[in-house]
Design a protein around this motif. Structure first.
Motif, PDB file in Angstrom:
ATOM      1  N   GLY A 181     -12.781  40.125 -39.355  1.00 38.66           N
ATOM      2  CA  GLY A 181     -11.607  40.039 -39.081  1.00 38.66           C
ATOM      3  C   GLY A 181     -10.288  39.485 -38.713  1.00 38.66           C
ATOM      4  N   ASN A 182     -11.451  38.203 -39.276  1.00 37.22           N
ATOM      5  CA  ASN A 182     -10.082  36.856 -38.923  1.00 37.22           C
ATOM      6  C   ASN A 182      -9.104  36.541 -40.034  1.00 37.22           C
ATOM      7  N   PHE A 183      -8.015  36.109 -39.927  1.00 34.84           N
ATOM      8  CA  PHE A 183      -7.551  36.032 -41.409  1.00 34.84           C
ATOM      9  C   PHE A 183      -7.566  34.434 -41.882  1.00 34.84           C
ATOM     10  N   ASN A 184      -7.872  34.498 -43.923  1.00 34.20           N
ATOM     11  CA  ASN A 184      -8.380  33.496 -43.991  1.00 34.20           C
ATOM     12  C   ASN A 184      -7.394  33.281 -45.427  1.00 34.20           C
ATOM     13  N   PRO A 185      -6.137  32.758 -45.272  1.00 36.20           N
ATOM     14  CA  PRO A 185      -5.306  32.817 -46.204  1.00 36.20           C
ATOM     15  C   PRO A 185      -5.201  32.198 -47.538  1.00 36.20           C
TER      16      PRO A 185
END
Length: 290
Positions: A181-185
């Motif tokens: 659920g985390n943003f990973n660029p």
């Protein structure tokens, strides 16, 4: 002579009265039978009955869940689970007068809260996304889905697509979000093949109805708005196929705001929600409101 004139007036008055009665009865017959095309009046009564049923399929007032960001409460989940789709009704209804119970000021970090599967391996809890413009995904990066959620079956009958692997949080608004659920660029794709984000959904509900609301979210994100979006498949008891899905979203400026419940139905088919199996049923049709 005076008495005779009085009798004539009485006869004339009675004649006018019965003429009016006949005209009124004719007008009532004409309206109720659609000019004679529905002699029994069944079509008119069915329309009235469907209208009354549709009005009863509403949850006008809802309260936020006991979470910092609100959303669908357990009580309102149960109310939705108890709703039955009536053939000829709309494919979705509004909840809480179409206002989200999400708390718009709760947006803090760009992420998705994926709920764990329940004891039956169902996605029966809410997934909640805190989105911004960078989450609009490139559709060309989609891959074939292979996860089989509960209630999944062979996908086609006589060339008709029946089932979809429905996303809770759409691929198109989840670019960069990993399975935690985390943003990973470094991740340019949207969510794919995530068991915590898929459920067995009818092709009609997914492709014709849910996409309308997902489109509204994409428009808001492209306008550089920040959006909280929540999707909750609604299961009844221990059934393996969801009866529908609650979708709600709100932007931090309040311009985007909706709260709807989509019935998990397919025109021309009926489902056994205990196991997800479909069978042909030509009496199942959905009102065109999309």
């Amino acid at each position: 002579m005076a008495r005779r004139r009085s009798r004539r007036k009485t006869k004339t008055t009675n004649g006018d009265f019965w003429a009016i009665v006949i005209i009124i009865l004719f007008l009532l017959w004409f309206v109720s039978t659609k000019g004679g095309s529905d002699p029994s009046g069944h079509q008119t009564m069915n329309r009235i009955t469907r209208s009354d049923r549709q009005k009863s399929n509403q949850i006008d007032k809802a309260k936020p869940a006991a979470k910092v960001y609100g959303g669908l409460s357990h009580e309102d989940y149960q109310k939705l689970a108890n709703l039955n789709f009536k053939s000829g009704s709309s494919s979705y209804i509004t909840v809480n007068n179409d206002h989200s119970t999400l708390i718009k000021n709760a947006w803090r970090v760009n992420r998705v809260i994926y709920s764990d599967l329940d004891s039956l391996n169902r996605t029966s809890h809410s997934n909640t996304a805190f989105l911004q413009k960078r989450n609009v995904a490139n559709d060309s990066l989609r891959v074939r889905q292979f996860v089989e959620p509960t209630g999944w079956h062979y996908n086609r009958r006589n060339g008709t697509q029946i089932y979809n692997r429905g996303h809770l949080i759409a691929y198109s608004v989840s670019a960069g979000i990993d399975f935690e659920g985390n943003f990973n660029p470094g991740n340019h794709s949207g969510d794919q093949n995530n068991p915590k984000n898929l459920f067995t959904q009818s092709a009609f509900s997914n492709q014709r109805i849910q996409t309308m609301f997902e489109s509204r979210i994409r428009v808001a994100l492209r306008q550089n708005k920040k959006v909280i979006y929540q999707a909750t498949p609604i299961f009844r008891g221990e059934e393996l196929m969801a009866r529908g899905i609650n979708l709600q979203a709100v932007s931090t400026d309040g311009e985007l705001d909706f709260n709807v419940y989509l019935f998990n139905v397919q025109p021309g088919y009926s489902f056994n929600y205990n196991n997800g199996r479909a069978k042909v049923n030509h009496e199942i049709f959905v009102k065109d409101n999309y």
